[in-house]
Scaffold this active site. Structure first.
Site, PDB file in Angstrom:
ATOM      1  N   ASP A 148       8.326  -9.020 -39.983  1.00 10.70           N
ATOM      2  CA  ASP A 148       7.758 -10.114 -39.184  1.00 10.70           C
ATOM      3  C   ASP A 148       8.708 -10.404 -38.028  1.00 10.70           C
ATOM      4  O   ASP A 148       9.893 -10.665 -38.238  1.00 10.70           O
ATOM      5  CB  ASP A 148       7.597 -11.355 -40.080  1.00 10.70           C
ATOM      6  CG  ASP A 148       6.865 -12.479 -39.370  1.00 10.70           C
ATOM      7  OD1 ASP A 148       5.714 -12.746 -39.717  1.00 10.70           O
ATOM      8  OD2 ASP A 148       7.460 -13.098 -38.458  1.00 10.70           O
TER       9      ASP A 148
ATOM     10  N   ASP B 157       2.458  -9.669 -34.722  1.00 12.50           N
ATOM     11  CA  ASP B 157       3.903  -9.691 -35.014  1.00 12.50           C
ATOM     12  C   ASP B 157       4.250  -9.341 -36.453  1.00 12.50           C
ATOM     13  O   ASP B 157       5.338  -9.635 -36.921  1.00 12.50           O
ATOM     14  CB  ASP B 157       4.500 -11.060 -34.639  1.00 12.50           C
ATOM     15  CG  ASP B 157       4.344 -12.084 -35.738  1.00 12.50           C
ATOM     16  OD1 ASP B 157       3.286 -12.096 -36.394  1.00 12.50           O
ATOM     17  OD2 ASP B 157       5.280 -12.858 -35.939  1.00 12.50           O
ATOM     18  N   GLU B 158       3.336  -8.696 -37.157  1.00 15.73           N
ATOM     19  CA  GLU B 158       3.558  -8.463 -38.584  1.00 15.73           C
ATOM     20  C   GLU B 158       3.005  -7.133 -39.050  1.00 15.73           C
ATOM     21  O   GLU B 158       1.900  -6.762 -38.664  1.00 15.73           O
ATOM     22  CB  GLU B 158       2.769  -9.519 -39.360  1.00 15.73           C
ATOM     23  CG  GLU B 158       3.598 -10.532 -40.053  1.00 15.73           C
ATOM     24  CD  GLU B 158       2.723 -11.624 -40.613  1.00 15.73           C
ATOM     25  OE1 GLU B 158       2.087 -11.387 -41.650  1.00 15.73           O
ATOM     26  OE2 GLU B 158       2.672 -12.703 -40.003  1.00 15.73           O
TER      27      GLU B 158
END
Ligand code: DCP
Ligand code: CA
Ligand code: CA
Length: 413
Positions: A55, A155-156
């Site tokens: 993350d 973002d992950e």
């Protein structure tokens, strides 16, 4: 022969499975079908997985810092302006400096401004195309590690590191550090990584040491680790489920783990009850969902200690190519990108990819290109042969060619 798993059918809905390592899994029938249908997994492998959840830290705000380094030491807040009035809208995210003043995502911009009124702070509008570009570049670095990859948001992502680490959690920590460093060196972006025996534990772990953290939770520690979290820390548990659990007198994850699915099913339904009972025991069987073109086929092997000459490296490459080719042939797929992965004695990860002009389904093409990459890597990166501990070959950008008469035909057309 190793005992893989015992399956007892408890009811028509549930299967209770004890793996060779004595780990008990409870499966809802539908999910069990999904697990067993997935060709990449055997029940024995479920207990041996190493999953990373990666993350990116304060993502939009960090992207802004990348292009404006002067933002690094002052509170910065990225906002979605509604445009109705000046400062109407909400905070999208903010850097950790701003978080010290209580600024948070989803907070009205006006409230954030009032919290930061006595300090120099910067407020910026979002720039999604730019954040997506940074995300693509970072995801590419992660994918280059060459295992099953699933991006879940800008973002992950999750990545299966089982093969590359040989199911060793100590090695996994070193890989996590190397991955973190690679992303930082190449993009100036920090991320936090959770390493666990499944997606659930990895996801919770990545949030523990933010920013720039690494949290490793081994299979043995998974139950203890999750018992120390709050029920709401389990992804997917919202206020509705929390309320129902409360009404059953359940206040902690460890309370859930003492219940059976049958005690919870009436209030929560089978699916959620199974998920929660498994989760509270640190168990989650959900798979990495590889999407579209990121599908890949690969194999990594550990080299014998005494491998030091080029002939033996070539022989290993040959065997890897054979195995990858066999897999391609069975799945009737052609590839366009070939990645060679070398893992050195210090677990440094070196990979090199080559994109072919056309899709290929030819063993010779695979073999020839693998060898040319090895030559190139060894001459360019001054890797000494006796430093290589593991070696892998991965093909990606795959294309279905099942309509073709034969793979050879396909290649010749
Ligand atoms: N985001 C948003 N609105 C929210 C939550 C998030 O627009 N209510 C956007 C901005 C974030 C990005 O999604 O940068 C990723 O969300 P995260 O929850 O992962 O939060 P951050 O990456 O900002 O911070 P952290 O360091 O806690 O991961
Ligand atoms: Ca984030
Ligand atoms: Ca996130």
């Amino acid at each position: 022969m190793k005992h893989i798993a015992t399956i007892e059918i408890s009811t028509s809905y549930f299967h209770r499975i004890t793996s060779g390592d004595g780990i008990i899994f409870l499966f809802f029938q539908e999910s069990l079908n999904q697990v067993l249908l997935n060709e990449n997994i055997s029940l024995n492998d479920i207990g041996k997985r190493i999953i990373f959840h990666i993350d990116f830290d304060y993502f939009y705000a960090q992207c802004e810092e990348i292009r404006k380094p002067e933002l690094r030491n002052i509170p910065s807040v990225v906002c979605v302006y509604s445009g109705r009035e000046e400062d109407s809208g909400v905070v999208s995210t903010c850097n950790y400096e701003a978080r010290k003043y209580g600024v948070k995502a989803a907070m009205p911009i006006r409230l954030a401004k009032s919290k930061l009124k006595d300090v120099e702070a910067i407020f910026l509008p979002t720039d999604m195309p730019y954040y997506h570009e940074i995300s693509r570049n970072a995801m590419r670095i992660i994918q280059n590690y060459g295992e099953l990859f699933e991006q879940v948001s800008v973002d992950e992502c999750y990545m299966d590191f089982t093969k590359i680490t040989n199911s060793d959690f100590d090695d996994a920590r070193i890989f996590a550090a190397s991955l973190q460093k690679n992303i930082k060196d190449q993009i100036k972006l920090t991320c936090s990584i959770g390493v666990g025996p499944n997606k659930l534990i990895a996801k919770i772990a990545s949030g523990i040491n933010k920013p720039n953290g690494i949290t490793v939770v081994s299979q043995e520690d998974a139950k203890r680790f999750i018992s120390n979290r709050k029920i709401e820390d389990i992804p997917g548990v919202g206020p509705k489920t929390s309320k129902k659990l409360e009404s059953l007198g359940i206040e902690s994850i460890s309370d859930i783990s003492k219940k059976s699915i049958f005690e919870l099913r009436d209030s929560l339904g089978y699916k959620i009850a199974t998920f929660l009972v498994n989760a509270s025991n640190g168990i989650d069987y959900s798979q990495i969902k590889v999407r579209g073109t990121s599908k890949q086929i690969g194999k990594i092997v550990t080299l014998k200690k005494d491998i030091a000459n080029f002939e033996q490296i070539k022989l290993t490459a040959n065997n890897l190519c054979k195995s990858v080719y066999e897999n391609l042939e069975n799945k009737r797929q052609a590839f366009r990108v070939l990645t060679l992965i070398l893992i050195l004695e210090n677990l440094q990860h070196v990979s090199f990819s080559k994109s072919l002009k056309l899709y290929s389904a030819s063993f010779d093409e695979l073999h020839k290109n693998s060898l040319s990459i090895i030559h190139e890597m060894i001459s360019n990166n001054s890797i000494s042969l006796d430093n290589i501990r593991r070696m892998g070959i991965v093909v990606s950008d795959l294309k279905d060619i099942s309509g073709q008469d034969s793979l050879l035909n396909y290649f010749e057309n």
